[in-house]
Design a protein around this motif. Structure first.
Motif: not given
Lengths: 336, 652
Positions: A31, A87-88, A91-92
């Motif tokens: 990521f 993106l965050a 990723f979560v």
């Protein structure tokens, strides 16, 4: 079980799952490369043949960042924040997925990593942990609302005053309170995740509220475990900061150190799960019927009421913590 | 107050100009004012004597009534800048002229009307016009008696009250500046400051006795009235163009003397005298009484305030000539009164800091040195801030940057959540003022040119950028083009020549050309009056081996529209160095070389003179690429993002 004991057990468990660290590190790195690779290409193309690179190598000059930003089309710049958020968020989601596997490992009998156990745990628990994450957002929003409310109180008390000190000190106190609340919510939902996985349950609201009760009824031990891991994380950060300062401009060593720190962060993240899982299982031991069943990759979900009853009975017979009813806001097998 | 009884009609060589070698003293104000803390108001009466130094008869006077900018939401100031909540909540401010009379003559009160020279806003009341029954002839003066009532706003845009703190700026009726083209008396705008003539101010202030008072000028007398529980002070100052004062019972008042014998070494004095090409005696400074009015909660920063003020007195004095006044007062506004901070008035400046402000953040040092610098650029050299703000803000930002970089070095980036020095903790890079000015310029390099009416910039950001940082960067570039000694002489000459007068941009350019001996018109046409950007770039570079000889080619490109001669340095792998200068006239230039070695590097502007170049990264070329930097930064970004993602995933 004392918090120190839980942490020690957790450390032993985490240290037996090095391949899981690798999975986490790979996921995080892939990521992060989405951001790092464009930087590498950008710097190579703009500064690869520039004499400025020699000076920038010694010390970063913010002028370069501003030059770059001013030369970048506004549309690209304005797209960066949403892209970073996406993106965050992705990723979560991935973290939610991996958490199911990690907790499955840490709540298994031998706490040993096996790809089958881990990935089955990831797949099996994702939906329920995702629902739990959505619920947790309400709690985090409540913390933000408390923070905003406290800020308003501070403003009304001292905002139009003639001295800054009271408002500043109050601001620090507010920050402390908000951080504590965030930690509390984080801890509660860690236990909710562990509960869902360890008991192989699907009722996420019930798990969330049950964990609230569990945390508050066993506050010293749950908070002690959480705080202990947090302190360990702080210590690792301190060591990293010291070493980083000492390394200066040594590129390769700095990269190795930075990645070592990332691995230590992963280790801490897993230790939260592992230590809390140890504590949870001590407070509310898993019903015997579920041992080996809930953790089997394709195992069916266990029936709810009997599990609670058995858990209560197991805890009581162990002479340990409050029975399962102690972690429920309502009666055992309640309606939540 | 000594009310006059008749229209003065005296020759040009009148009492206003006695014993003064600077510009003419055109105005004389005698004001008596009483602070009403309950009404947040000032009751005042003013005797104004104005001298007509023009060649024409004057049949109308114009006055600034700045405080009316805060009268209602229809003023030009608030239409342009928006209405602060504090005003909406009852903190409006205004000024009413209750009587205006020629001394011993006609009452003009009823003939006062408002005019709007800058826009069609009929609701704006910041400029008043007063027709005269008889014109004032050239060389004659007129004395007016004016009674006024000023309601101070809840502190906004440099003036007003907050709690028991009062900052009275632009608080009295102030006459405009008569120029050959007529009255220069602009409306008060959101993005503008002030313009007024030099003269003498004698102001008597009556405040509650427990209030500590600071003001422009020297305290001449003080009288306590125990029965009324008031104190009356008289301040006097000559050769200034404004008068401001402050009062609060909370101030800690500390007074010290700036002693040049202690602050300036003989070596420093000699060095500056040599740099500026003047005798050492002319570079000498004089003692000044420094008064600090500081909030009790900032008492731990008293030394920092005095050090910054001494720094200003020392270096502005050494660079531009001694500070000529006897006092300088620094006012530290309270929390919530920040709108009064960071402002200059003659012999009085307002600063501003935070409780427990860490060192190396720029506060309060930067604001004190900057505002003190305005004593020279605005105070002594009184340009029109409405029309050419760069002449004071830009030149002062240039001066401030030089002094701050020399004395304080670099500063932490302004990252201070919850007032905590996070930038320092996180090891973020520090910046100096040249970097800061250039970074600010890079955000909007083509928004406006520097010379423009303050209210006609694209927006407030562009006004700030093109009045402060952009001109500072332009002057730093000019300094590097001319050389530091020449620039030092330019600036000192300009300051000395225009003290107590009103220069305009052409006057500055004339001094530059005169002192440097060069025609710098093309520079100023492009970088002062124009908004084209400067960007040179190394284009194609090649070295082809033919036998034992390399045939090398270097192409330099001009990417921007601005044109300025630029140096180019080419290094070869055998140590040979070739220097060229290109006029930049066409879009590109090609240089060809033959020799036994290939090109190692090419550098445009190797001495980094052209700070206005918007892209330093493309100013050089090296044959051997550098991979380390890209790897290092990408690795840093990788680990930062990894850590951020891990933090974000705590939510999962």
């Amino acid at each position: 079980m004392s918090p120190l004991h839980a942490i020690a057990q957790g450390i032993r468990a985490v240290n037996r799952t090095k391949r899981m660290w690798l999975v986490y590190w790979l996921a995080t790195t892939i990521f992060a490369l989405v951001c790092a690779l464009p930087v590498w290409m950008l710097v190579s193309s703009t500064l690869g043949h520039s004499l400025w690179a020699d000076r920038l190598m010694n010390e970063f000059d913010p002028q370069f960042a501003v030059e770059l930003a001013s030369a970048t089309p506004a549309a690209v710049l304005s797209a960066m924040a949403p892209a970073a958020l996406a993106l965050a968020a992705a990723f979560v989601l991935l973290g939610t997925f991996l958490a199911g596997g990690a907790i499955a490992v840490f709540t298994s009998e031998d706490r040993a990593y096996s790809p089958g156990l881990f990935w089955a745990g990831c797949g099996k628990n994702f939906a329920r942990l995702f629902r739990l994450s959505l619920i947790s957002l309400l709690f985090y929003a409540a913390v933000l609302a408390v923070s905003a409310g406290l800020a308003k109180v501070g403003q009304s008390l001292w905002g139009e005053g003639m001295e800054e000190r009271p408002l500043r000190v109050y601001g620090w106190c507010r920050l402390g309170v908000v951080l504590l609340l965030l930690f509390l919510v984080n801890m509660i939902f860690d236990y909710a995740k562990i509960r869902l996985v360890a008991r192989d349950r699907r009722e996420t609201w019930r798990a969330a509220l049950g964990s609230v009760a569990l945390v508050f009824r066993n506050f010293r031990r749950t908070a002690g475990t959480f705080a202990g891991v947090l302190v360990l994380g702080g210590m690792l950060w301190g060591v990293y900061t010291l070493l980083r300062g000492a390394l200066g401009n040594w590129v390769v060593q700095s990269i190795v150190l930075a990645q070592a720190y990332v691995v230590s962060r992963i280790w801490i993240k897993l230790l939260f799960y592992a230590g809390e899982a140890e504590m949870y299982l001590a407070i509310a031991p898993r019903p015997e019927a579920l041992v080996g069943q809930a953790l089997s990759p394709a195992g069916p979900a266990a029936p709810e009421a009997p599990a609670d009853v058995q858990a209560s009975a197991a805890a009581a017979s162990a002479g340990g913590e409050a029975p399962a009813s102690a972690e429920e806001p309502g009666a055992p097998g309640g309606t939540l | 107050m000594r009310p006059g009884r008749f229209l003065l009609a005296v020759p040009l060589v009148c009492l206003l100009e006695t014993a003064f070698a600077g510009g003419p003293r055109i105005v004389s104000y005698e004001i008596s004012a009483r602070l009403d803390t309950k009404a947040r108001a000032i009751q005042g009466s003013e005797t104004l004597t104005w001298l007509n130094t023009s060649a024409a008869e004057v049949s109308e006077l114009r006055f600034h009534l700045y405080m009316n900018a805060f009268r209602n939401d229809r003023s030009t100031f608030l239409r342009e800048g928006g209405v602060p909540d504090r005003l909406k909540d009852g903190g409006w401010g205004w000024i009413d002229v209750r009587r205006m009379q020629i001394a011993g003559g006609a009452d003009l009160t009823k003939s006062i009307h408002f005019v709007h020279p800058d826009d069609d806003n009929a609701d704006d009341r910041t400029v008043a016009s007063v027709p005269l029954p008889r014109p004032v002839k050239p060389g004659q003066s007129i004395t007016l008696q004016i009674d006024f009532y000023t309601r101070l706003p809840h502190v906004v845009s440099r003036t007003g009250y907050h709690g028991d703190f009062y900052m009275a700026g632009q608080w009295f009726p102030k006459i405009g500046v008569l120029q050959p083209a007529g009255w220069n008396c602009h409306q008060f705008h959101a993005n503008s400051e002030f313009f007024a003539d030099y003269g003498r101010y004698s102001v008597t202030l009556t405040t509650p006795s427990d209030y500590v008072v600071g003001a422009t000028g020297v305290l001449e007398s003080r009288r306590d009235d125990a029965a009324a529980n008031t104190t009356t002070r008289t301040f006097v100052q000559e050769d200034v163009h404004d008068f401001a004062w402050t009062a609060s019972p909370r101030f800690l008042r500390i007074e010290r003397t700036f002693d040049p014998a202690r602050e300036v070494s003989a070596r420093e004095l000699a060095a500056y005298a040599a740099l500026e090409g003047i005798p050492e005696a002319d570079a000498a400074l004089q003692p000044v009484r420094m008064i600090l009015l500081i909030q009790p909660e900032h008492a731990d920063q008293i030394e920092r305030h005095f050090r910054a003020l001494s720094t200003g007195l020392k270096y502005f004095g050494l660079m531009y000539g001694a500070y000529p006044y006897r006092t300088i007062t620094v006012v530290d506004p309270p929390f919530g009164g920040g709108q009064a901070g960071g402002m200059e008035y003659p012999t009085l400046i307002t600063a501003g800091t935070n409780w427990h402000e860490p060192e190396h953040t720029g506060n309060p040092e930067m604001v004190i040195v900057h505002e003190f610098g305005h004593q020279f650029w605005y105070g002594m050299v009184g340009n029109n801030e409405f029309e050419e703000a760069w002449l004071d803000e830009g030149i002062n930002s240039y001066s401030t940057s030089k002094i701050l970089d020399k004395v304080y070095g670099s500063w932490d980036l302004p990252v201070r959540p919850w007032g905590l020095p996070v930038a320092r903790w996180a090891g973020l890079p520090r910046i100096d003022w040249d970097q800061a000015n250039r970074m600010a310029y890079l955000f909007l390099p083509k928004s406006d040119s520097i010379v423009r009416n303050a209210w006609e910039f694209y927006n407030g950001t562009s006004y700030g950028l093109n009045s402060y940082m952009h001109p500072a960067l332009m002057l730093r570039t000019l300094e590097r083009v001319l050389g530091e000694p020449v620039m030092a002489r330019v600036m000192r000459t300009y300051q000395q020549r225009w003290r107590y007068r009103h220069p305009a941009t052409p006057d500055f350019i004339a001094v530059v050309n005169e002192v440097s001996g060069r025609d710098m018109k093309p520079f100023f046409d492009q970088f002062l009056y124009g908004s084209n950007i400067l960007d040179y770039k190394v284009g194609d570079v090649s070295s082809n081996k033919k036998g034992k000889i390399y045939e090398s080619t270097v192409k330099i490109r001009r990417e921007g529209e601005a044109v300025w001669p630029v140096d180019i340095r080419i290094r070869f792998k055998n140590g040979r160095v070739e220097n060229r200068q290109w006029d930049g006239a066409y879009r590109w230039v090609k240089y060809e070389f033959t020799g036994p070695a290939a090109i190692e590097s090419v550098e445009i502007d190797p001495e980094h003179k052209l700070l206005l170049d918007v892209n330093f990264a493309n100013n050089s070329y090296r044959a051997e690429p550098v991979y380390g930097l890209a790897v290092k930064w990408a690795a840093n970004v990788l680990s930062w993002v990894q850590n951020l993602l891990l933090a974000a995933s705590s939510l999962s």
